[in-house]
Design a protein around this motif. Structure first.
Motif, short mmCIF file in Angstrom:
data_model
loop_
_atom_site.label_atom_id
_atom_site.label_comp_id
_atom_site.label_asym_id
_atom_site.label_seq_id
_atom_site.Cartn_x
_atom_site.Cartn_y
_atom_site.Cartn_z
N ALA A 138 0.83 -1.20 0.00
CA ALA A 138 0.00 0.00 0.00
C ALA A 138 0.87 1.26 0.00
O ALA A 138 0.55 2.23 -0.69
N TYR A 139 1.95 1.23 0.78
CA TYR A 139 2.86 2.39 0.82
C TYR A 139 3.44 2.65 -0.57
O TYR A 139 3.46 3.79 -1.05
N ARG A 140 3.93 1.63 -1.22
CA ARG A 140 4.54 1.81 -2.54
C ARG A 140 3.54 2.33 -3.57
O ARG A 140 3.86 3.20 -4.36
N ASN A 141 2.33 1.78 -3.55
CA ASN A 141 1.31 2.22 -4.50
C ASN A 141 0.94 3.69 -4.27
O ASN A 141 0.84 4.46 -5.22
N ARG A 142 0.72 4.07 -3.00
CA ARG A 142 0.35 5.45 -2.70
C ARG A 142 1.51 6.40 -2.95
O ARG A 142 1.30 7.53 -3.39
N ALA A 143 2.74 5.97 -2.64
CA ALA A 143 3.91 6.84 -2.82
C ALA A 143 4.16 7.11 -4.31
O ALA A 143 4.59 8.20 -4.67
N LYS A 144 3.86 6.13 -5.16
CA LYS A 144 4.04 6.34 -6.61
C LYS A 144 3.10 7.42 -7.13
O LYS A 144 3.44 8.13 -8.07
N GLU A 145 1.93 7.53 -6.52
CA GLU A 145 0.95 8.52 -6.98
C GLU A 145 1.35 9.95 -6.64
O GLU A 145 1.06 10.86 -7.41
N VAL A 146 1.97 10.16 -5.47
CA VAL A 146 2.24 11.53 -5.00
C VAL A 146 3.73 11.83 -4.89
O VAL A 146 4.11 12.81 -4.25
N HIS A 147 4.58 11.03 -5.48
CA HIS A 147 6.03 11.25 -5.40
C HIS A 147 6.38 12.59 -6.05
O HIS A 147 5.83 12.96 -7.09
N PRO A 148 7.32 13.36 -5.47
CA PRO A 148 7.71 14.65 -6.04
C PRO A 148 8.26 14.55 -7.47
O PRO A 148 8.17 15.52 -8.23
N ASP A 149 8.82 13.43 -7.86
CA ASP A 149 9.30 13.28 -9.24
C ASP A 149 8.13 13.14 -10.22
O ASP A 149 8.23 13.52 -11.38
N VAL A 150 7.01 12.55 -9.74
CA VAL A 150 5.84 12.39 -10.58
C VAL A 150 5.06 13.70 -10.68
O VAL A 150 4.54 14.06 -11.74
N LYS A 151 4.97 14.41 -9.55
CA LYS A 151 4.24 15.69 -9.49
C LYS A 151 5.19 16.79 -9.03
O LYS A 151 5.12 17.25 -7.88
N PRO A 152 6.10 17.25 -9.88
CA PRO A 152 7.04 18.29 -9.46
C PRO A 152 6.32 19.62 -9.24
O PRO A 152 5.42 19.99 -9.98
N GLY A 153 6.70 20.31 -8.17
CA GLY A 153 6.13 21.62 -7.88
C GLY A 153 4.79 21.59 -7.16
O GLY A 153 4.27 22.64 -6.82
N ASP A 154 4.24 20.43 -6.93
CA ASP A 154 2.95 20.32 -6.23
C ASP A 154 3.21 20.19 -4.73
O ASP A 154 3.67 19.16 -4.24
N ALA A 155 2.93 21.29 -3.99
CA ALA A 155 3.22 21.31 -2.54
C ALA A 155 2.34 20.33 -1.78
O ALA A 155 2.79 19.69 -0.82
N GLU A 156 1.08 20.19 -2.20
CA GLU A 156 0.16 19.27 -1.52
C GLU A 156 0.62 17.82 -1.68
O GLU A 156 0.58 17.02 -0.74
N ALA A 157 1.08 17.47 -2.89
CA ALA A 157 1.57 16.11 -3.13
C ALA A 157 2.83 15.84 -2.30
O ALA A 157 3.01 14.74 -1.78
N ALA A 158 3.69 16.85 -2.16
CA ALA A 158 4.90 16.69 -1.35
C ALA A 158 4.55 16.45 0.11
O ALA A 158 5.17 15.60 0.78
N LYS A 159 3.54 17.17 0.63
CA LYS A 159 3.11 16.96 2.02
C LYS A 159 2.53 15.56 2.20
O LYS A 159 2.80 14.89 3.19
N GLN A 160 1.73 15.11 1.22
CA GLN A 160 1.17 13.76 1.29
C GLN A 160 2.26 12.70 1.25
O GLN A 160 2.21 11.71 1.98
#
Length: 177
Positions: free
Chosen positions: A133-155
């Motif tokens: 579950a951690y790996r699946n959720r981390a892939k969705e909001v990883h800073p490399d996947v969503k660069p510049g998204d502060a909310e994704a970085a917090k998640q």
């Protein structure tokens, strides 16, 4: 002339074991219908009542999981009581080795439960499910996947902390067991 039987305490009466009598010890059984385990965990039958149920550890954990300590209090009273309880019991936080073992029976701390909620898992999830579950959720909001998204970085940071809490808890369980 009959010989006296030699005692096993070599003449030292204090070396005799406690409870060395041969009478059967009475064991109270669990009050849960059909359970044959020893009932050595008292639980109140009602709030502010001296009457107690006596359950085995498994049924005591089940009974306590449904107990609402804050029933009938409004939000401010709940927060005040929670704060007072935490301040009062802060010394016990380090004594985690007194907890019960096994998933779903009261062995998870509040931090572990919050981490499992964050990962979207049930309280009895095993560690491979946590890792997946951690790996699946981390892939969705990883800073490399969503660069510049502060909310994704917090998640992503919250997911990392949740995984670390659950990983350390798993290590403690493996060390104990």
């Amino acid at each position: 002339m009959s010989r006296a039987r030699r005692s096993l305490d070599w003449g030292f009466p204090r070396w005799r074991s406690y409870g060395a009598s041969r009478e059967a010890a009475t064991v109270r059984l669990c009050d849960r219908h059909g359970c044959e385990e020893p009932g050595d965990c008292p639980a109140p039958k009602a709030p502010n009542s001296p009457d107690r149920w006596y359950f085995c550890q498994r049924h005591a954990a089940e009974y306590n999981s449904k107990w609402d300590y804050f029933e009938g209090l409004d939000k401010a009273e709940k927060e005040a009581r929670t704060k007072a309880e935490r301040a009062e019991s802060a010394g016990y936080a380090e004594a985690q080795h007194y907890g019960w073992m096994g998933s779903g029976d009261g062995s998870r701390s509040a931090d572990e439960m919050r981490a499992l909620d964050l990962l979207g898992l049930e309280s009895d999830a095993d560690f491979p499910a946590v890792k997946k579950a951690y790996r699946n959720r981390a892939k969705e909001v990883h800073p490399d996947v969503k660069p510049g998204d502060a909310e994704a970085a917090k998640q992503f940071q919250a997911l990392q902390v949740a995984y670390e809490v659950l990983r350390q808890a798993e290590e403690r369980r493996e060390w104990k067991g």
